[in-house]
Design a protein around this motif. Sequence first.
Motif, short mmCIF file in Angstrom:
data_model
loop_
_atom_site.label_atom_id
_atom_site.label_comp_id
_atom_site.label_asym_id
_atom_site.label_seq_id
_atom_site.Cartn_x
_atom_site.Cartn_y
_atom_site.Cartn_z
N LEU A 26 44.05 25.18 39.69
CA LEU A 26 45.12 25.15 38.70
C LEU A 26 44.59 25.36 37.28
O LEU A 26 45.33 25.84 36.42
CB LEU A 26 45.89 23.85 38.79
CG LEU A 26 46.60 23.63 40.13
CD1 LEU A 26 47.33 22.30 40.13
CD2 LEU A 26 47.54 24.77 40.44
N LEU A 27 43.33 25.02 37.05
CA LEU A 27 42.73 25.29 35.74
C LEU A 27 42.78 26.78 35.42
O LEU A 27 42.89 27.17 34.27
CB LEU A 27 41.26 24.85 35.70
CG LEU A 27 40.94 23.38 35.54
CD1 LEU A 27 39.45 23.17 35.67
CD2 LEU A 27 41.47 22.85 34.21
N PHE A 28 42.68 27.60 36.46
CA PHE A 28 42.54 29.04 36.28
C PHE A 28 43.85 29.81 36.49
O PHE A 28 43.89 31.01 36.29
CB PHE A 28 41.47 29.58 37.23
CG PHE A 28 40.24 28.71 37.29
CD1 PHE A 28 39.61 28.30 36.13
CD2 PHE A 28 39.75 28.30 38.50
CE1 PHE A 28 38.49 27.49 36.17
CE2 PHE A 28 38.62 27.48 38.55
CZ PHE A 28 38.00 27.07 37.38
N GLU A 29 44.90 29.12 36.89
CA GLU A 29 46.17 29.81 37.15
C GLU A 29 46.86 30.18 35.84
O GLU A 29 46.95 29.37 34.91
CB GLU A 29 47.09 28.91 37.99
CG GLU A 29 48.34 29.62 38.44
CD GLU A 29 49.11 28.86 39.49
OE1 GLU A 29 50.33 29.04 39.55
OE2 GLU A 29 48.49 28.08 40.25
N VAL A 68 30.41 31.17 23.08
CA VAL A 68 31.24 31.43 21.90
C VAL A 68 31.89 32.80 22.03
O VAL A 68 33.10 32.95 21.82
CB VAL A 68 30.41 31.33 20.60
CG1 VAL A 68 31.24 31.73 19.40
CG2 VAL A 68 29.84 29.92 20.42
N GLN A 69 31.12 33.80 22.40
CA GLN A 69 31.65 35.16 22.52
C GLN A 69 32.68 35.27 23.65
O GLN A 69 33.66 35.99 23.53
CB GLN A 69 30.51 36.16 22.74
CG GLN A 69 29.56 36.26 21.56
CD GLN A 69 30.25 36.53 20.24
OE1 GLN A 69 31.14 37.37 20.15
NE2 GLN A 69 29.87 35.80 19.21
N LYS A 70 32.44 34.56 24.73
CA LYS A 70 33.32 34.65 25.89
C LYS A 70 34.70 34.06 25.65
O LYS A 70 35.68 34.48 26.25
CB LYS A 70 32.64 33.94 27.07
CG LYS A 70 33.35 34.10 28.39
CD LYS A 70 32.52 33.52 29.51
CE LYS A 70 33.19 33.74 30.84
NZ LYS A 70 32.37 33.23 31.95
N PHE A 71 34.78 33.06 24.75
CA PHE A 71 36.04 32.33 24.56
C PHE A 71 36.59 32.41 23.13
O PHE A 71 37.52 31.70 22.80
CB PHE A 71 35.87 30.88 24.98
CG PHE A 71 35.55 30.73 26.44
CD1 PHE A 71 36.53 30.96 27.40
CD2 PHE A 71 34.28 30.39 26.86
CE1 PHE A 71 36.25 30.85 28.74
CE2 PHE A 71 33.98 30.28 28.21
CZ PHE A 71 34.96 30.50 29.15
N ARG A 72 36.05 33.28 22.33
CA ARG A 72 36.52 33.42 20.95
C ARG A 72 37.92 34.03 20.91
O ARG A 72 38.43 34.51 21.92
CB ARG A 72 35.53 34.24 20.13
CG ARG A 72 35.52 35.71 20.51
CD ARG A 72 34.51 36.53 19.72
NE ARG A 72 34.77 36.40 18.32
CZ ARG A 72 33.83 36.20 17.39
NH1 ARG A 72 32.57 36.14 17.74
NH2 ARG A 72 34.15 36.07 16.13
N ILE A 79 37.07 36.04 35.43
CA ILE A 79 36.87 35.39 36.72
C ILE A 79 36.69 33.89 36.56
O ILE A 79 36.38 33.42 35.47
CB ILE A 79 35.66 36.00 37.48
CG1 ILE A 79 34.39 35.81 36.64
CG2 ILE A 79 35.89 37.46 37.78
CD1 ILE A 79 33.12 36.17 37.36
N SER A 80 36.87 33.17 37.62
CA SER A 80 36.70 31.72 37.58
C SER A 80 35.27 31.36 37.18
O SER A 80 34.32 31.97 37.66
CB SER A 80 37.02 31.12 38.95
OG SER A 80 38.36 31.38 39.29
#
Length: 157
Positions: A26-29, A68-72, A79-80
Amino acid sequence: MEKIFDITIQNRKILYKILKRTPHELLFEIPEGYRNNIWWNIAHVVATQQILVYKFSNLPARIDDSLVQKFRKGTLPDISPTDEEIDHIGAFLLSTAEWAQEDYENGVFKEFNEYKTSTKVILRNIEDALAYNLYHEGLHLGVILSLEKILLKEGAF
């Protein structure tokens, strides 16, 4: 500034509880009508704080720059994540908030690059950045709570 740090820590504790109690699937839905998920929002607040507080102060991030780059801003969930990445972000929820407070109290933030946010707020110093970061994190907590509500309606929880 003490109150800003206190509220940030309390918000991060809530995010940590959500991260730990929510089943991984559910975190990834991503519900219909949304662009991201609970996981991305939690990781995004960690990444954004590093940019607003450290990068704009001409300091290196206190976490791995790849996170930082992945979630900026402007990124989307991919992907999960691995269990290790989830554990890292979980640990960083509190540690990055505590480090920012320690660094502030120790006078580490000496420079700041003025920045105009997407909401047209101009950040001119570290105090502006810390205050705006708290606002930003509150917005994302609201999104997360909305995602939870939608997932509950869908019977996912």
